[in-house]
Write an enzyme that holds these catalytic residues in place. Structure first.
Site, mmCIF file in Angstrom:
data_model
loop_
_atom_site.group_PDB
_atom_site.id
_atom_site.type_symbol
_atom_site.label_atom_id
_atom_site.label_comp_id
_atom_site.label_asym_id
_atom_site.label_seq_id
_atom_site.Cartn_x
_atom_site.Cartn_y
_atom_site.Cartn_z
ATOM 1 N N PRO A 71 0.787 -1.239 0.000
ATOM 2 C CA PRO A 71 0.000 0.000 0.000
ATOM 3 C C PRO A 71 0.822 1.294 0.000
ATOM 4 C CG PRO A 71 0.052 -0.943 2.197
ATOM 5 C CD PRO A 71 0.811 -1.892 1.322
ATOM 6 N N ALA A 73 4.072 1.956 1.929
ATOM 7 C CA ALA A 73 4.912 2.357 3.069
ATOM 8 C C ALA A 73 6.378 2.568 2.664
ATOM 9 C CB ALA A 73 4.822 1.311 4.174
ATOM 10 N N ASP A 92 2.896 -1.941 -8.844
ATOM 11 C CA ASP A 92 2.246 -3.061 -8.149
ATOM 12 C C ASP A 92 1.128 -3.629 -9.015
ATOM 13 O OD1 ASP A 92 2.314 -3.789 -4.861
ATOM 14 O OD2 ASP A 92 0.693 -4.640 -6.046
ATOM 15 N N LYS A 251 13.544 -8.618 -1.732
ATOM 16 C CA LYS A 251 12.949 -9.522 -0.740
ATOM 17 C C LYS A 251 12.868 -10.936 -1.329
ATOM 18 C CE LYS A 251 8.441 -9.607 0.502
ATOM 19 N NZ LYS A 251 8.089 -9.050 1.787
HETATM 20 C C1 LIG Z 1 4.458 -7.160 1.033
HETATM 21 S S1 LIG Z 1 3.620 -6.218 -0.160
HETATM 22 C C2 LIG Z 1 4.615 -4.792 -0.319
HETATM 23 C C3 LIG Z 1 4.461 -3.797 0.782
HETATM 24 C C4 LIG Z 1 5.081 -2.475 0.419
HETATM 25 N N1 LIG Z 1 6.527 -2.592 0.294
HETATM 26 C C5 LIG Z 1 4.786 -1.399 1.418
HETATM 27 O O1 LIG Z 1 5.720 -0.933 2.036
HETATM 28 O O2 LIG Z 1 3.663 -0.993 1.578
HETATM 29 C C6 LIG Z 1 4.031 -7.077 -1.651
HETATM 30 C C7 LIG Z 1 3.406 -6.489 -2.894
HETATM 31 O O3 LIG Z 1 3.979 -7.135 -4.034
HETATM 32 C C8 LIG Z 1 3.003 -7.084 -5.060
HETATM 33 N N2 LIG Z 1 3.325 -8.023 -6.142
HETATM 34 C C9 LIG Z 1 3.337 -9.379 -6.096
HETATM 35 N N3 LIG Z 1 3.646 -9.897 -7.304
HETATM 36 C C10 LIG Z 1 3.842 -8.825 -8.145
HETATM 37 C C11 LIG Z 1 4.169 -8.717 -9.529
HETATM 38 N N4 LIG Z 1 4.345 -9.789 -10.300
HETATM 39 N N5 LIG Z 1 4.296 -7.467 -10.084
HETATM 40 C C12 LIG Z 1 4.095 -6.367 -9.303
HETATM 41 N N6 LIG Z 1 3.777 -6.417 -7.987
HETATM 42 C C13 LIG Z 1 3.650 -7.625 -7.401
HETATM 43 C C14 LIG Z 1 1.720 -7.456 -4.329
HETATM 44 O O4 LIG Z 1 0.600 -7.037 -5.046
HETATM 45 C C15 LIG Z 1 1.900 -6.748 -2.992
HETATM 46 O O5 LIG Z 1 1.195 -5.538 -2.953
#
Ligand SMILES: C[S@@+](CC[C@H](N)C(=O)[O-])C[C@H]1O[C@@H](n2cnc3c(N)ncnc32)[C@H](O)[C@@H]1O
Length: 308
Positions: A71, A73, A92, A251
Site C-alpha cells: 500500500p 509504506a 504493483d 525480498k
Molecule cells: C508485502 S507487499 C509490499 C508492501 C510495500 N513494500 C509497502 O511498504 O507498503 C508485496 C506487494 O507485491 C506485489 N506483487 C506481487 N507480485 C507482483 C508482480 N508480479 N508485479 C508487481 N507487484 C507484485 C503485491 O501485489 C503486494 O502488494
C-alpha cells in the site's frame, strides 16, 4: 443463487485472514505504523535496512523505483530519505493510492511491457528535468541587454533557437540515444504477499484479484520458487535501469535456490548482504538481499544468468 453463494464465500474471512487480523492487533510494529502514519508495518523493515546499510546515502539521489509498492509504506520511507523533488515510482499488481509526492503504475513486473513502461516513465521525467534546466529565459540572460536590443527580432529569435538546439544536442538526444544511460539510483523490491484485504471493494470486482493473486501459500517450496522469479525480474530491472554505483534491495523467501540468486547478484553489485530486519516476523522465511554499488552502467545480462 450462485451470485449469493460467491459473495458469501468470498466475504467470509478465512482462518488465515482471521489469524492475520488477530496478529496485527497485538503487533508492536503495526501500532507504531499507525502512530507514525505509515501505510503499513513494512516501513520499519526498510528503515532498519537503511539504518544498517545507508542505501539512500548517495549524494544526489533523484530517482527511486519501488517494486511491489502497495500500500505504499516503502515509498513513504523513500520520500523521507531522498531530497525534495526526487521522483519515486511505485509499481504493483494492485491499484493503490501512492503517497503524496510519488507516482504509481499498476502492472505486473513479470511482463516485458512493464519494463518498457518503467523505462518510458523515467525517460519522460529526465527529459522534463533537462527541459527546465535549459529554459529559453536562461539562454537570453546569458547575453547582455545591449546585444539583444541591437539585434532585430528575427535575428534574436533565430539565435535563441540555435542556442537551444545546440544545448539540446549535447544533452537530451545524446543522453537518450545512449544505450548505456541508466536513470535510477535505488531499486527496491518488496514483492510478494499482498496484505489481506479486511473489507471493502473485493467482492465487487469482476475477477476477485485478491483471491487469485500470488499469496504466501504456507508451502515453503512454492513461496521460495515464486520469490526467486520475482527477484529475477527485479534483477533485470536493476541491470537495465540502475546507475553505476546504485543500490538495490530484494525480498526473497529462503530455500535451496537462493545461493544461485546470490551468485547472480554478485556479478552486478560489488557488495551483497543477506539481512533479516527485526521487523520481519521471526517465524517467517522472509529475508532480504541488500546490494550496494552496481559495478557499471552496462552489465551483460547473459553473463549474469549464465553464471548461476
Ligand atoms: C508485502 S507487499 C509490499 C508492501 C510495500 N513494500 C509497502 O511498504 O507498503 C508485496 C506487494 O507485491 C506485489 N506483487 C506481487 N507480485 C507482483 C508482480 N508480479 N508485479 C508487481 N507487484 C507484485 C503485491 O501485489 C503486494 O502488494
Amino acid at each position: 443463487m450462485w451470485f449469493i453463494w460467491l459473495t458469501r464465500r468470498y466475504s467470509k474471512k478465512s482462518g488465515s485472514s482471521h489469524r492475520w487480523i488477530q496478529r496485527q492487533r497485538t503487533d508492536l510494529y503495526t501500532r507504531d505504523a499507525k502512530h507514525y502514519d505509515y501505510k503499513s508495518r513494512a516501513a520499519f523493515k526498510l528503515l532498519q535496512i537503511d539504518e544498517k546499510f545507508k542505501i539512500f546515502s548517495q549524494k544526489r539521489i533523484s530517482n527511486v523505483l519501488d517494486l511491489g509498492a502497495a500500500p505504499g509504506a516503502w515509498s513513504q520511507v523513500a520520500l523521507e530519505r531522498c531530497r525534495k523533488g526526487s521522483n519515486i515510482l511505485g509499481v504493483d499488481l494492485l491499484v493503490y493510492q501512492p503517497p503524496n509526492g510519488s507516482s504509481s503504475m499498476q502492472a505486473n513486473i513479470l511482463s516485458k511491457k512493464t519494463h518498457e513502461s518503467i523505462k518510458e516513465h523515467f525517460k519522460v521525467v529526465e527529459m522534463e528535468k533537462l527541459k527546465q534546466k535549459f529554459q529559453p529565459i536562461e539562454v537570453i540572460s546569458n547575453q547582455s541587454a545591449f546585444e539583444i536590443q541591437a539585434k532585430s527580432v528575427i535575428d534574436s529569435e533565430s539565435e535563441l533557437s540555435r542556442l537551444e538546439k545546440t544545448e539540446q544536442d549535447h544533452t537530451l538526444e545524446n543522453v537518450y540515444y545512449d544505450e548505456l544511460y541508466r536513470p535510477v539510483d535505488v531499486i527496491l523490491s518488496d514483492m510478494y504477499v499482498p496484505f489481506p484485504q479486511i473489507g471493502g471493494f473485493a467482492n465487487q470486482t469482476t475477477n476477485m484479484p485478491y483471491i487469485r493473486m500470488a499469496n504466501t501459500s504456507g508451502l515453503s517450496f512454492r513461496d521460495h520458487a515464486m520469490s526467486m522469479d520475482l527477484c529475477d525480474a527485479a534483477l533485470i530491472t536493476s541491470i537495465d535501469l540502475l546507475k553505476k554505483g546504485g543500490n538495490s534491495v530484494f525480498k526473497f523467501f529462503t530455500g535451496k535456490d537462493d545461493k544461485f540468486l546470490e551468485e547472480r547478484l554478485t556479478h552486478v553489485f560489488r557488495q551483497v548482504f543477506r539481512f533479516k530486519p527485526k521487523a520481519c516476523r521471526p517465524e517467517s522465511k522472509e529475508c532480504y538481499f541488500v546490494c550496494l554499488d552496481k559495478v557499471d552502467n552496462f552489465v551483460d545480462k547473459k553473463e549474469v544468468f549464465r553464471a548461476a
